[in-house]
Design an enzyme around this catalytic site. Structure first.
Site, PDB file in Angstrom:
ATOM      1  CG  ASN A   1      56.385  49.755  43.811  1.00 10.31           C
ATOM      2  OD1 ASN A   1      56.011  50.866  44.959  1.00 10.31           O
ATOM      3  ND2 ASN A   1      57.309  49.093  44.635  1.00 10.31           N
TER       4      ASN A   1
ATOM      5  CD  GLU B   1      53.079  44.922  47.253  1.00  6.29           C
ATOM      6  OE1 GLU B   1      53.849  45.561  48.683  1.00  6.29           O
ATOM      7  OE2 GLU B   1      53.243  45.417  46.003  1.00  6.29           O
TER       8      GLU B   1
ATOM      9  CD  GLN C   1      54.903  44.319  51.984  1.00  5.02           C
ATOM     10  OE1 GLN C   1      54.449  42.155  52.036  1.00  5.02           O
ATOM     11  NE2 GLN C   1      55.611  44.214  50.896  1.00  5.02           N
TER      12      GLN C   1
ATOM     13  CD  GLU D   1      54.495  50.170  52.137  1.00  6.98           C
ATOM     14  OE1 GLU D   1      56.462  50.013  51.692  1.00  6.98           O
ATOM     15  OE2 GLU D   1      54.077  50.791  50.806  1.00  6.98           O
TER      16      GLU D   1
ATOM     17  CG  ASN E   1      52.244  51.916  47.392  1.00  7.90           C
ATOM     18  OD1 ASN E   1      52.381  52.351  48.716  1.00  7.90           O
ATOM     19  ND2 ASN E   1      53.773  51.345  46.388  1.00  7.90           N
ATOM     20  CD  GLU E   2      56.794  53.262  48.216  1.00  5.11           C
ATOM     21  OE1 GLU E   2      57.989  53.246  47.632  1.00  5.11           O
ATOM     22  OE2 GLU E   2      57.078  53.344  49.999  1.00  5.11           O
TER      23      GLU E   2
ATOM     24  CE1 TYR F   1      59.428  49.203  54.535  1.00  3.94           C
ATOM     25  CE2 TYR F   1      59.756  50.666  52.427  1.00  3.94           C
ATOM     26  CZ  TYR F   1      58.648  48.905  54.452  1.00  3.94           C
ATOM     27  OH  TYR F   1      57.509  49.036  53.327  1.00  3.94           O
TER      28      TYR F   1
HETATM   29  O1  AHR Z   1      56.890  46.696  50.818  1.00  6.50           O
HETATM   30  C1  AHR Z   1      57.553  46.701  50.149  1.00  6.50           C
HETATM   31  C2  AHR Z   1      57.154  47.658  49.444  1.00  6.50           C
HETATM   32  O2  AHR Z   1      58.262  48.619  49.031  1.00  6.50           O
HETATM   33  C3  AHR Z   1      56.365  48.152  48.575  1.00  6.50           C
HETATM   34  O3  AHR Z   1      55.768  47.631  47.756  1.00  6.50           O
HETATM   35  C4  AHR Z   1      56.296  49.938  48.444  1.00  6.50           C
HETATM   36  O4  AHR Z   1      54.991  50.741  48.686  1.00  6.50           O
HETATM   37  C5  AHR Z   1      57.734  50.010  49.104  1.00  6.50           C
HETATM   38  O5  AHR Z   1      58.052  50.702  48.105  1.00  6.50           O
END
Ligand code: AHR
Length: 520
Positions: free
Chosen positions: A72, A27, A353, A291, A172-173, A244
């Site tokens: 993001n 990113e 990432q 992710e 995204n999200e 996550y």
């Molecule tokens: O990977 C970091 C961030 O986590 C990304 O930009 C977003 O998509 C997620 O919230």
């Protein structure tokens, strides 16, 4: 010593392993691109300014598909800023991460880097501040051969042949209030479906990923997926799932994160199946876990983020450069095992990432690059997880967790590839070794071909990490953990460990009956 038994059934195939499970993510955020993959002037930089030391680690990691350019970030991104002569590209405020974006690296440079690294690009379009026209233009610019203004613009910018990008994320999200252009499920579902339709009219060979939930605790989780799918059931090929995990005072729950991911994936798979059935559709829509990782989000949100967002606007600020421990590496290994175990419904996955930003690879400006602890289970899994994921049964001592109730101490996945069986194993106990009796149905175990274990190093603790000063503090070791006896194997997994074991398991030839007169 705790005990477990593992039965593997090679004839019961869950899915063939897809290389797409070993994707990652770059990113435009923090130091992922600038001083991460790209640093002109670095002693290892190639003629385009990409760091060769980082490139070599990316290749060693075995990443296959790289999602780009966000995250993001993409929800405020104007793709045209990032093509054409670098000296003419605008510098912009990057609102998602409160940074300055110079656009020095853009689509062409990243595609060149990806080609050198031997990875596929998975591109995301901006559905935060933008919509159908921009997504269509970006696709035409990228994939249309020639003869239109946008295709000729690409050719004029030095890329004669189309980029041929197959995988496209539709935003995204978009369920998250933190997202630029955050939307309701109906608003997003309709926009994503209409955008996707136009994109497929331009290039029918592409695959589209609709944005699913940002995490399983979102208040809209479930309803979001169903609504979005209903808008684009005929056009989406995958729906994303982001996950996550972090240690929140209860290490047992953290070590059982794979149980959480299993449940999250199966819930989304049920929603996809039911929605397709309700609409009489026989299409397949996969889950793109685009992710996933361990990330200390509490520290970011409560400590690091407030001053960052209140402070000056800077280029390449140090954001979420988590330093991973032994415990984190064991959890990353077990999350990959969950992805493999669920690969009948998970169509692809991206470790978020790749470099510096919650990443398996770290680099310092002007300095070295090194492997974080989490690099190792990923690299070994990507290298050896070949063949078919096959079913397993685990009978194990349990441990109590606050988040998931009683959980087996043993986490295991098995892969069958001809006469080789590969086992991925985690001992979730932080205090006791775990003895595991292994039985592979129909295949006597002949010998051990390979074994590596990552755990607490001698003289270290479960929070030991790899640093610039000690980049190899935590490494997978060739520990002697397997004993083969009369066709069976017995493993002794150290406390808090991730292991990979490859066994020679020749399948007996099918028995034939010879009648007396057959040889006459
Ligand atoms: O990977 C970091 C961030 O986590 C990304 O930009 C977003 O998509 C997620 O919230």
């Amino acid at each position: 010593m705790a005990h477990a038994r593992l039965t593997v059934t090679p004839s019961d195939v869950i899915a063939e392993v897809s290389p797409r499970l070993f994707g990652s993510f770059v990113e435009h955020m923090g130091r992922a691109v600038y001083t991460g993959i790209y640093e002109p002037g670095h002693p290892t930089a190639n003629e385009q300014g990409f760091r060769r030391d980082v490139l070599e680690l990316v290749q060693e990691l075995g990443a296959t598909v790289i999602r780009y350019p966000g995250g993001n970030f993409v929800s405020g991104f104007r793709w045209e800023d990032s093509v054409g002569p670098v000296s003419e590209r605008p510098t912009r405020l990057e609102v998602a991460w409160h940074s300055i974006e110079t656009n020095e690296v853009g689509l062409h440079e990243f595609a060149d880097w990806a080609e050198t690294a031997g990875v596929e690009v998975m591109n995301a379009v901006n559905l935060g501040t933008r919509g159908i026209e921009d997504a269509a233009s970006l696709l035409e610019y990228s994939n249309h051969p020639s003869g239109t203004a946008l295709a000729e613009q690409r050719r004029g910018n030095g890329r004669d042949e189309p980029f041929g990008i197959t995988l496209w994320c539709l935003g995204n999200e978009m369920d998250g209030p933190w997202q630029i252009g955050h939307k309701t499920a109906d608003e997003y579902g309709r926009l994503a479906a209409e955008t996707g339709r136009v994109m497929k009219w331009i290039d029918p060979s592409i695959e589209l990923v609709a944005a699913g939930s940002s995490n399983a605790d979102m208040p809209t989780f479930g309803e979001w997926e169903k609504t979005v799918l209903e808008h684009g059931i005929d056009v989406f090929d995958h729906i994303s799932l982001h996950a996550y995990y972090e240690e929140n005072g209860d290490v047992e729950s953290f070590l059982a994160s794979g149980v959480g991911l299993d449940r999250y994936i199966r819930t989304v798979a049920d929603i996809i199946r039911d929605t397709l059935a309700e609409h009489g559709s026989d299409r397949t829509i996969g889950i793109s876990v685009d992710e996933w990782n361990v990330w200390n989000q509490t520290r970011f949100n409560e400590i690091d983020k407030p001053p960052l967002f209140a402070g000056e606007w800077n280029e390449r600020p140090r954001i979420i450069e988590d330093e991973y421990t032994v415990t984190d590496a064991v959890v990353v290994g077990s999350l990959l095992m969950s992805l493999l175990r669920n690969s009948d419904v998970v169509s692809m996955a991206n470790l978020a990432q790749l470099v510096n930003v919650i990443a398996p690879i770290r680099s310092e400006p002007g300095g070295p690059a090194w492997r974080q602890t989490t690099f190792h289970p990923f690299a070994l899994t990507a290298r050896f997880a070949i063949g078919d994921v096959v079913s397993t049964r685990v009978y194990s001592d349990l441990q109590q967790t606050n988040s998931y109730g009683d959980v087996a101490l043993l986490d295991a996945v098995a892969l069958a590839d001809g006469d080789t069986t590969t086992l991925l194993l985690v001992n979730r106990s932080i205090i006791e070794p775990l003895e595991v009796a292994v039985d592979i149905e129909g295949s006597p175990i002949a010998s051990v071909l390979y074994q590596r274990t990552l755990g607490v190093p001698e003289g270290g603790t479960r929070t030991t990490s790899n640093t610039q000063a000690q980049p190899d503090a935590v490494l997978p070791r060739d520990a002697d953990i397997v004993t083969v006896d009369d066709g069976d194997a017995r493993l002794t997994l150290p406390p808090l460990s991730w292991s990979i074991v490859r066994l020679s398991t020749p399948r007996p030839l099918p028995s034939t009956t010879i009648r007396e007169n057959d040889n006459a």
